[in-house]
Design a protein around this motif. Structure first.
Motif, PDB file in Angstrom:
ATOM      1  N   HIS A  41     -11.794  -2.405  37.776  1.00 53.76           N
ATOM      2  CA  HIS A  41     -10.612  -3.095  37.304  1.00 53.76           C
ATOM      3  C   HIS A  41     -10.475  -3.565  36.607  1.00 53.76           C
ATOM      4  CE1 HIS A  41      -8.634   0.684  39.794  1.00 53.76           C
ATOM      5  NE2 HIS A  41      -9.630   0.088  40.614  1.00 53.76           N
ATOM      6  N   GLY A  42      -9.610  -4.375  35.525  1.00 56.73           N
ATOM      7  CA  GLY A  42      -9.693  -6.004  35.058  1.00 56.73           C
ATOM      8  C   GLY A  42      -8.147  -6.234  35.768  1.00 56.73           C
ATOM      9  N   ALA A  43      -8.171  -6.451  36.558  1.00 62.54           N
ATOM     10  CA  ALA A  43      -6.926  -7.037  36.667  1.00 62.54           C
ATOM     11  C   ALA A  43      -7.404  -9.082  37.309  1.00 62.54           C
ATOM     12  CB  ALA A  43      -6.012  -6.347  38.341  1.00 62.54           C
ATOM     13  N   HIS A  44      -6.103  -9.808  36.961  1.00 61.76           N
ATOM     14  CA  HIS A  44      -6.074 -10.968  36.893  1.00 61.76           C
ATOM     15  C   HIS A  44      -4.717 -11.955  36.347  1.00 61.76           C
ATOM     16  CE1 HIS A  44      -8.012 -15.046  37.017  1.00 61.76           C
ATOM     17  NE2 HIS A  44      -6.816 -15.152  35.865  1.00 61.76           N
ATOM     18  N   LEU A  45      -4.585 -12.278  37.977  1.00 61.24           N
ATOM     19  CA  LEU A  45      -3.438 -12.614  37.833  1.00 61.24           C
ATOM     20  C   LEU A  45      -2.969 -14.082  37.704  1.00 61.24           C
ATOM     21  CD1 LEU A  45      -2.348 -10.383  40.947  1.00 61.24           C
ATOM     22  CD2 LEU A  45      -2.206  -9.761  38.217  1.00 61.24           C
ATOM     23  N   THR A  46      -1.699 -14.658  37.582  1.00 57.82           N
ATOM     24  CA  THR A  46      -1.490 -16.184  37.776  1.00 57.82           C
ATOM     25  C   THR A  46      -1.136 -16.188  39.549  1.00 57.82           C
ATOM     26  OG1 THR A  46      -1.689 -15.835  35.233  1.00 57.82           O
ATOM     27  CG2 THR A  46      -0.611 -18.037  36.392  1.00 57.82           C
ATOM     28  N   LEU A  47      -1.302 -17.776  40.138  1.00 54.36           N
ATOM     29  CA  LEU A  47      -0.896 -17.582  41.547  1.00 54.36           C
ATOM     30  C   LEU A  47       0.396 -17.963  40.936  1.00 54.36           C
ATOM     31  CD1 LEU A  47      -1.747 -17.861  44.188  1.00 54.36           C
ATOM     32  CD2 LEU A  47      -1.984 -20.376  43.385  1.00 54.36           C
ATOM     33  N   GLY A  48       1.254 -19.133  40.504  1.00 57.93           N
ATOM     34  CA  GLY A  48       2.335 -18.851  40.303  1.00 57.93           C
ATOM     35  C   GLY A  48       3.379 -18.245  39.855  1.00 57.93           C
ATOM     36  N   PRO A  49       3.733 -17.354  38.982  1.00 56.82           N
ATOM     37  CA  PRO A  49       4.248 -16.039  39.100  1.00 56.82           C
ATOM     38  C   PRO A  49       4.436 -14.809  40.912  1.00 56.82           C
ATOM     39  CG  PRO A  49       3.907 -16.465  36.871  1.00 56.82           C
ATOM     40  CD  PRO A  49       2.702 -17.619  37.862  1.00 56.82           C
ATOM     41  N   LEU A  50       2.605 -15.044  40.515  1.00 55.85           N
ATOM     42  CA  LEU A  50       2.675 -13.660  41.894  1.00 55.85           C
ATOM     43  C   LEU A  50       2.716 -14.459  42.896  1.00 55.85           C
ATOM     44  CD1 LEU A  50       1.137 -11.988  42.900  1.00 55.85           C
ATOM     45  CD2 LEU A  50      -1.327 -13.150  43.320  1.00 55.85           C
ATOM     46  N   LEU A  51       3.479 -15.831  43.780  1.00 50.70           N
ATOM     47  CA  LEU A  51       4.035 -16.772  44.478  1.00 50.70           C
ATOM     48  C   LEU A  51       5.473 -16.417  44.299  1.00 50.70           C
ATOM     49  CD1 LEU A  51       2.163 -18.881  44.661  1.00 50.70           C
ATOM     50  CD2 LEU A  51       2.155 -17.497  46.394  1.00 50.70           C
ATOM     51  N   VAL A  52       5.655 -16.385  43.219  1.00 52.86           N
ATOM     52  CA  VAL A  52       7.457 -15.967  42.762  1.00 52.86           C
ATOM     53  C   VAL A  52       8.049 -14.345  43.266  1.00 52.86           C
ATOM     54  CG1 VAL A  52       9.268 -16.312  41.543  1.00 52.86           C
ATOM     55  CG2 VAL A  52       7.645 -18.114  41.631  1.00 52.86           C
ATOM     56  N   LEU A 104       4.588  -7.921  38.278  1.00 56.85           N
ATOM     57  CA  LEU A 104       5.794  -7.249  38.249  1.00 56.85           C
ATOM     58  C   LEU A 104       5.776  -5.793  39.723  1.00 56.85           C
ATOM     59  CD1 LEU A 104       8.919  -6.500  37.962  1.00 56.85           C
ATOM     60  CD2 LEU A 104       7.374  -5.202  36.100  1.00 56.85           C
ATOM     61  N   GLY A 105       4.595  -5.424  39.803  1.00 52.21           N
ATOM     62  CA  GLY A 105       4.000  -4.371  40.956  1.00 52.21           C
ATOM     63  C   GLY A 105       3.859  -4.847  41.791  1.00 52.21           C
ATOM     64  N   VAL A 106       3.634  -6.561  42.104  1.00 51.08           N
ATOM     65  CA  VAL A 106       3.943  -6.555  43.270  1.00 51.08           C
ATOM     66  C   VAL A 106       5.144  -7.049  43.859  1.00 51.08           C
ATOM     67  CG1 VAL A 106       3.084  -8.855  45.138  1.00 51.08           C
ATOM     68  CG2 VAL A 106       1.791  -8.313  43.279  1.00 51.08           C
ATOM     69  N   GLY A 107       5.701  -7.151  43.349  1.00 44.56           N
ATOM     70  CA  GLY A 107       7.306  -7.403  43.604  1.00 44.56           C
ATOM     71  C   GLY A 107       7.726  -6.305  43.952  1.00 44.56           C
ATOM     72  N   VAL A 108       7.997  -5.536  42.794  1.00 41.68           N
ATOM     73  CA  VAL A 108       8.636  -4.235  43.893  1.00 41.68           C
ATOM     74  C   VAL A 108       8.366  -3.139  44.198  1.00 41.68           C
ATOM     75  CG1 VAL A 108       8.547  -2.504  42.010  1.00 41.68           C
ATOM     76  CG2 VAL A 108       9.060  -3.590  40.284  1.00 41.68           C
TER      77      VAL A 108
END
Length: 222
Positions: free
Chosen positions: A69-80, A30-34
């Motif tokens: 940090h403990g951040a881990h993301l999923t590629l599909g939602p990230l690209l969207v 969500l932060g990436v989109g914002v």
């Protein structure tokens, strides 16, 4: 006695908006989109780390984790999220510029924004609408300022929309997938996260340095 909300709340309050890993840890996809929306659509977002955020987010999709940090993301939602934020932000900036004219930029007291506006005008004059809109995506500050400036200068809606979507997708998806590809090909790449982000920041500033150098040479020639 510590409540369950104490740790997440303190973590959010301590987020560093200039640090990609900190933003990703606190807000995730969500932060990436914002951030994409704010950097490309709102003049107040000119200082946000768009390039390094996209690259770091892509890298973290491979299982890499930033230092501390403990951040881990999923590629599909990230690209969207990256694509929607970049495209919607630019269109919003254009519409604000179209309605408010040059008042948005005229009211700003930021020397960096003023310089960005000058370079954005040079982009439009030198490359034409289509090429300038695409190239501006890869230049910090210019990608923030050019969108409202294009609206204020009356760039046709259809022309702007077509090329900002094309440029926005190439920029947002390209940098994200570059981070993902690097993270997938190099074991334990997260150990080198900080140097890699530093390289991305330096590379993103190369177009700015080239434009400044070109402007100085032109001024000396006159």
């Amino acid at each position: 006695m510590t409540t369950p909300l104490a740790v997440p709340l303190s973590s959010q309050l301590a987020v560093n908006v200039l640090d990609a890993s900190s933003l990703l840890t606190a807000f995730g996809v969500l932060g990436v989109g914002v951030v994409m929306f704010a950097e490309t659509g709102l003049l107040i977002g000119f200082f946000l780390p768009g390039d390094s955020l996209l690259f770091t987010a892509g890298l973290l999709c491979t299982g890499g984790r930033g230092p501390g940090h403990g951040a881990h993301l999923t590629l599909g939602p990230l690209l969207v999220a990256a694509a929607v934020g970049a495209v919607a932000g630019a269109q919003c900036g254009y519409l604000l510029g179209r309605r408010a004219g040059g008042a948005l930029l005229a009211r700003s007291r930021s020397a960096r924004l003023a310089e960005g506006a000058k370079r954005a005008e040079e982009f439009l004059a030198r490359y034409g609408h289509a090429k300038a809109i695409v190239l501006a995506r890869f230049v910090p500050v210019v990608r923030t300022v050019l969108n409202p400036l294009a609206g204020a200068l009356g760039v046709p809606v259809r022309t702007f929309t077509l090329w900002q979507v094309a440029g926005g997708l190439v920029w947002s998806l390209g940098l994200t997938l570059a981070g993902y590809a690097l993270g997938s090909s190099i074991p334990n790449v997260d150990r080198y996260l900080l140097p890699l982000v530093g390289v991305i920041v330096v590379v993103s500033l190369v177009p700015v340095a080239l434009e400044v150098l070109r402007s100085r040479r032109a001024a000396d020639a006159n």
